[in-house]
Design an enzyme around this catalytic site. Structure first.
Site, PDB file in Angstrom:
ATOM      1  N   ASP A 181       0.822  -1.229   0.000  1.00  0.00           N
ATOM      2  CA  ASP A 181       0.000   0.000   0.000  1.00  0.00           C
ATOM      3  C   ASP A 181       0.848   1.269   0.000  1.00  0.00           C
ATOM      4  OD1 ASP A 181      -2.227  -1.736   0.390  1.00  0.00           O
ATOM      5  OD2 ASP A 181      -1.892  -1.678   2.555  1.00  0.00           O
ATOM      6  N   GLY A 201       2.086   1.610  -7.545  1.00  0.00           N
ATOM      7  CA  GLY A 201       1.448   1.691  -8.852  1.00  0.00           C
ATOM      8  C   GLY A 201       1.577   3.059  -9.468  1.00  0.00           C
ATOM      9  N   HIS A 205      -2.515  -2.492  -7.371  1.00  0.00           N
ATOM     10  CA  HIS A 205      -1.826  -1.226  -7.606  1.00  0.00           C
ATOM     11  C   HIS A 205      -2.796  -0.262  -8.277  1.00  0.00           C
ATOM     12  CE1 HIS A 205       2.466  -3.150  -7.590  1.00  0.00           C
ATOM     13  NE2 HIS A 205       1.815  -3.288  -6.446  1.00  0.00           N
TER      14      HIS A 205
END
Length: 337
Positions: A13, A17, A43
Site C-alpha cells: 500500500d 502503482g 496497484h
C-alpha cells in the site's frame, strides 16, 4: 540505468502503482515486467480522469511504448488477466511467461474457507497461498496449459535480458512490501513468498549483476491491511483526526494507520539494497504539500521531514508524491530545485 527494480518498503500500500506509472511516462522504458506474488496485491493508477485498480498488468501501461510482461515467478489468475487487458487496451503489447503457475477456483475456495488463514492471518482470499503450495508440490497448472493465455505466452527472462544487454531500460515492478515477506517479514502475518528485491529479480529471470537501481517506496506514514504486529500504529480516531482513512485495493478492508517506522525502514533499505527512495502521500502529512511539483514550493516542515528520513535511512529520496494523480510528483533525481 538499464534495469531498475521498484519495491515496497513497508506492508504494501505504499503507492508503487502510481510511482511506476510516473516513472514509465517520464523515463520511457522498453519493458515493464510485473514481479511479486500474484493478484493478491492491487496497484492503483489515477490517470487522465480514470482510476485503474490493477492486480496483474504492470502499472506502467500508461506509457504506450512499453512492452508489458508478467514474470515466471508470478501467480496468474487468467480471468483477472483477461479483464485487465480489456480494461487497459494493452493486449497487443502484453506477454505472460509460459512458466507462470495458475490460480484455479479450488485454490480460491481453499483460501477463503481456511479458518486459520482467514481468522489468524487475514488472507486476501485470492488463492495465492494455496496456489504456491501447489507449485511447491509440483501439482500446479502452468500458463502454457491455459487456452485463453496462449496468444500471450512469452519467454520473459529472454526478452528482459536481451533488452538489458542492448542497453534498453527495463523496470521490474514488485508487489506487496518488505514487511510482508515470507522470509523477512512479520511471520506468520506475511504473504506466501519473499517480496524483497532479490526475489523480484528472480521472479522475472534477471540476475543480480544486471540490476542497476533499486527504488524502495515508502509512505510518509505507515499503513497495514489485515492482522499482524504494527509497532507504530495509532487509533482509527487519531487517524481520522489527521484525515487519513484508507481502504485496500484488493480486499476493500480499512487500512490500519501508524507513524513512520524508522526501524522497519532501515531494515528494508539494508535487505533490499536500496539505491533510491520514493516518499508517497506527503500531502496527507502536510496539507500545504498537496499537488506541489517543485521542491522549493514545499512547506518548510515538509522539507525537514523528507530530509530527516533521507538522513536516517542513508539513501537519497529522489521521488516525492504529493497527490493521487500520476503527475503529482516532485522529481529530485537531478537536484532539489
Amino acid at each position: 540505468m538499464p534495469c531498475m527494480i521498484i519495491a515496497g518498503g513497508q506492508w504494501g500500500d505504499e503507492g508503487k502503482g502510481k510511482i511506476v506509472a510516473y516513472l514509465a511516462l517520464t523515463d520511457r522504458p522498453k519493458i515493464i515486467a510485473r514481479a511479486g506474488v500474484g493478484p493478491n496485491a492491487g496497484h492503483t493508477v489515477n490517470y487522465k480522469g480514470r482510476t485503474f485498480g490493477l492486480r496483474q498488468i504492470p502499472s506502467g501501461f500508461v506509457y504506450e511504448g512499453a512492452r508489458l510482461l508478467i514474470g515466471p515467478g508470478v501467480l496468474v489468475n487468467p480471468e483477472v488477466v483477461l479483464k485487465e487487458l480489456e480494461m487497459t487496451g494493452t493486449a497487443n503489447r502484453f506477454g505472460v511467461d509460459r512458466r507462470c503457475a495458475v490460480i484455479e477456483p479450488a485454490h480460491i475456495e481453499q483460501d477463503t474457507k481456511s479458518e486459520y488463514l482467514q481468522g489468524k492471518i487475514g488472507t486476501t482470499g485470492t488463492g495465492c497461498g494455496p496456489a504456491n503450495v501447489a507449485r511447491v508440490s509440483r501439482t500446479a497448472k502452468l500458463a502454457e496449459e491455459v487456452p485463453e493465455l496462449k496468444p500471450f505466452l512469452a519467454d520473459v527472462p529472454a526478452e528482459l535480458n536481451e533488452a538489458i544487454d542492448h542497453g534498453s531500460l527495463v523496470f521490474v515492478e514488485g508487489s506487496q512490501g518488505f514487511g510482508l515477506s515470507l522470509i523477512h517479514g512479520t511471520y506468520p502475518y506475511v504473504t506466501s513468498k519473499d517480496t524483497t528485491a532479490s526475489t523480484l529479480a528472480a521472479d522475472v529471470g534477471v540476475g543480480p549483476t544486471k540490476v542497476d537501481e533499486v527504488m524502495l517506496v515508502f509512505k510518509a506514514y505507515t499503513s497495514r491491511v489485515g492482522l499482524g504486529p504494527f509497532p507504530t500504529e495509532i487509533s482509527q480516531e487519531k487517524a481520522e483526526e489527521l484525515g487519513i482513512v484508507e481502504f485496500g485495493t484488493v480486499t476493500g478492508r480499512r487500512r490500519r494507520i501508524g507513524l513512520f517506522d524508522f526501524a522497519l525502514a532501515k531494515r528494508a533499505v539494508m535487505i533490499n539494497g536500496a539505491t533510491q527512495l520514493t516518499l508517497t502521500n506527503l500531502d496527507r502529512m502536510f496539507k500545504g504539500a498537496a499537488k506541489v511539483r517543485r521542491w522549493r514550493d514545499l512547506p518548510s516542515d515538509a522539507k525537514d521531514y523528507v530530509d530527516k528520513i533521507e538522513k536516517e535511512l542513508g539513501v537519497p529520496v529522489t521521488i516525492i508524491s504529493t497527490g493521487s494523480e500520476v503527475e503529482d510528483v516532485i522529481d529530485l533525481r537531478s537536484e532539489k530545485l
